[in-house]
Design an enzyme around this catalytic site. Structure first.
Site, PDB file in Angstrom:
ATOM      1  N   ASP A   1     -80.823 -20.354 -66.465  1.00 45.71           N
ATOM      2  CA  ASP A   1     -81.093 -21.357 -65.417  1.00 45.71           C
ATOM      3  C   ASP A   1     -80.133 -22.466 -65.784  1.00 45.71           C
ATOM      4  OD1 ASP A   1     -82.972 -22.428 -63.758  1.00 45.71           O
ATOM      5  OD2 ASP A   1     -84.744 -21.390 -64.745  1.00 45.71           O
TER       6      ASP A   1
ATOM      7  N   ASP B   1     -81.339 -24.368 -60.219  1.00 46.39           N
ATOM      8  CA  ASP B   1     -82.519 -25.277 -59.844  1.00 46.39           C
ATOM      9  C   ASP B   1     -82.273 -26.339 -59.095  1.00 46.39           C
ATOM     10  OD1 ASP B   1     -85.308 -25.996 -61.036  1.00 46.39           O
ATOM     11  OD2 ASP B   1     -84.396 -27.746 -61.573  1.00 46.39           O
TER      12      ASP B   1
ATOM     13  N   GLU C   1     -82.165 -21.878 -55.934  1.00 48.02           N
ATOM     14  CA  GLU C   1     -83.422 -22.362 -55.502  1.00 48.02           C
ATOM     15  C   GLU C   1     -83.327 -23.231 -54.452  1.00 48.02           C
ATOM     16  OE1 GLU C   1     -87.711 -24.448 -57.279  1.00 48.02           O
ATOM     17  OE2 GLU C   1     -85.642 -25.218 -58.031  1.00 48.02           O
TER      18      GLU C   1
ATOM     19  N   HIS D   1     -92.623 -19.031 -61.849  1.00 49.52           N
ATOM     20  CA  HIS D   1     -93.396 -19.667 -62.655  1.00 49.52           C
ATOM     21  C   HIS D   1     -93.769 -21.366 -62.155  1.00 49.52           C
ATOM     22  CE1 HIS D   1     -89.135 -21.402 -61.936  1.00 49.52           C
ATOM     23  NE2 HIS D   1     -89.545 -22.547 -62.543  1.00 49.52           N
ATOM     24  N   ASP D   2     -93.310 -21.217 -60.796  1.00 52.75           N
ATOM     25  CA  ASP D   2     -94.022 -22.512 -60.204  1.00 52.75           C
ATOM     26  C   ASP D   2     -95.208 -22.233 -59.192  1.00 52.75           C
ATOM     27  OD1 ASP D   2     -92.333 -24.190 -61.243  1.00 52.75           O
ATOM     28  OD2 ASP D   2     -90.790 -24.090 -59.840  1.00 52.75           O
TER      29      ASP D   2
END
Length: 518
Positions: A103, A206, A262, A323-324
């Site tokens: 990430d 991200d 993302e 994960h979100d």
């Protein structure tokens, strides 16, 4: 064609806190991940056949947002281990043919990062312009921008010492970097090179569409009508210059390093712009599957629009959980997990599997006293379920989040030797995909099918694979044309290798099937 490994491969997202704890402190770590790499790919069909892993943040951090508030981009947080353990993980992954992407969190730092500590010390500090500062307006925040986390409210916090507000689109502990400052751009270039020099294969970026903000800090329109006017703090045209810069950094390294972004842009026409002219992102997360009801027509519509809009040089990708977001099995039910898996791993594009998806993990209810995330994302981040032991084989200590109540039955060990398990299906799918050039690289074509069925063909010059997904609770008859065929894979493993006369197949309720002609 360039990009063979990230186009053809299957990616697996690991949330390090929750995958495997090696030292009994209840928190997953890098050494723990290394011990579980054979689960992902040991070179045999006993494993999932994973080609690449994405590691969520493991950098030094106060953990206000569990690693997305970075205080040192070039070190490992002690809760996860150290750089030597990261290097060992990378080496062991590469030895198994598993690529590793990490990430990159370029939009903001921790408020304890040395850059921000210097920036807030004085308006005259050289690091002041690493962040976005503004004077109060009418005694309050500079504009009406809101943080992503609803509980936070305004995207601005007053720094009383210097009497200016700083911008943060997430927590106040995550001040936004000023991407209009060339020194910030150079600093993040150096971060990328630090990890690329260590041997990582790329980055998941991200908030890749939210780096540049309106230079005049103007208010957003109070009401958005048909998507216009667009917000002044997201998806600005200037952000593409940053992605082109990063692509040059990646392309300067051997071994086809890559980035997947993302992209928080619902409009797919704007979304595809992040591929650029094959000079921006290699992959751009399409999150539309995470928002669809369980309906064949809705998923087919997403795929057809994405296929229609993508430039010829671009490559799609799909994911069902992360994960979100709530886990797919919690959204759709375990009985539909097989159809979802077949869809994910047979469509044209790169599939991303979220850890635990391969055993049908669900969101876990979190008691009020155990809640740790401000945005309610704990249920989808609970520990991986390896076996039926008291802590599911995840830790010998007290796990940082509660385990699922059914972990003694829903775990890797319980499913490993069960040919009817969801884990066995994921393994069969992974290795079937590896053996089929059509599934890895072939074109996509929708096949007419009854209502409630999503059917399509994957084709190369020398291979054709047909897929049918029954989203309904009733049997459905699908015709793939003339000639004989056979079942290459079904969610009902008993049908594998079943011959089909005239390429017609009766789908059972909640069945996904892969067919090869001849």
């Amino acid at each position: 064609m360039r990009g063979e490994w990230w186009r053809e491969g299957v990616f697996y997202q690991i949330y390090p806190r929750s995958f495997q704890d090696s030292n009994g402190d209840g928190v997953g770590d890098l050494a723990g991940i290394t011990t579980r790499l054979d689960h992902l790919n040991d070179g045999t069909a006993r494993s999932l056949g994973i080609d690449a892993i994405w590691l969520s943040p493991f950098y030094r951090s106060p953990m206000a947002d569990f690693g997305y508030d970075v205080s040192d981009y070039c070190d490992v947080d002690p809760s996860f281990g150290n750089l030597a353990e990261f290097d060992r993980l990378l080496t062991e992954a590469h030895r198994r043919g598993i690529r590793v992407i990490v990430d990159l969190v370029p939009g903001h730092t921790s408020d304890r990062h040395p850059w921000f500590l210097a920036a807030r010390s004085s308006r005259a500090d050289p690091k002041r312009d690493f962040y976005v500062w503004a004077d109060p307006r009418r005694g309050g925040p500079p504009n009406n921008w809101r943080a992503v986390f609803k509980r936070v409210g305004s995207a601005w916090t007053l720094d009383e010492k210097t009497e200016q507000y700083y911008l943060h689109h997430f927590l106040p502990e995550q001040p936004d970097l000023n991407w209009r400052n060339d020194k910030v751009r150079a600093a993040i270039d150096d971060v990328m090179r630090f990890w690329l020099d260590r041997g990582v294969d790329g980055f998941r970026i991200d908030v890749a569409s939210g780096l540049i903000r309106d230079e005049r800090l103007r208010d957003n329109a109070r009401f958005q009508i048909l998507g216009r006017p667009r917000p002044r703090n997201w998806d600005l045209d200037e952000v593409h210059e940053i992605h082109r810069r990063w692509r040059k950094v990646l392309d300067s390294y051997a071994g086809e390093r890559m980035a997947v972004g993302e992209i928080g842009v619902r409009n797919l026409r704007r979304h595809v712009r992040y591929y650029g002219d094959d000079d921006e992102l290699q992959l751009s997360f399409n999150f539309h599957f995470l928002e669809q009801p369980w309906a064949a027509e809705r998923f087919r519509g997403v795929v057809e629009e994405w296929e229609r809009l993508l430039p010829s040089h671009s490559w799609p990708d799909y994911t069902l959980s992360n994960h979100d977001r709530s886990r797919a099995v919690s959204r759709y039910g375990l009985e539909r997990a097989g159809v979802a898996a077949v869809m994910l791993l047979t469509l044209r594009g790169t599939p991303f599997i979220y850890y635990g998806e391969e055993i049908g993990m669900t969101d876990v209810p979190i008691p009020a006293a155990r809640i740790v995330d401000i945005d309610g994302r704990d249920p989808e981040r609970t520990p991986m379920q390896w076996d039926a032991s008291p802590n599911a084989g995840f830790t010998t200590g007290d796990p940082w989040l509660p385990l699922a109540a059914d972990h003694a039955k829903r775990n890797v060990a319980a499913q490993r030797d069960d040919p009817a398990s969801i884990f066995s299906l994921y393994r069969r799918l992974g290795w079937l995909r590896r053996s089929s050039r059509a599934l890895r690289r072939g074109s996509y074509r929708t096949i007419p099918a009854p209502a409630g069925v999503f059917a399509f063909a994957r084709e190369t010059d020398d291979e054709r694979v047909l897929v049918a997904l029954n989203f309904t609770k009733a049997p459905q008859l699908v015709s793939f044309g003339s000639g004989d065929a056979k079942v290459a894979l079904s969610t009902d493993h008993a049908r594998d290798a079943e011959p089909l006369a005239l390429a017609r197949v009766e789908l059972r309720p909640d069945e996904g099937i892969v067919v090869t002609p001849g």
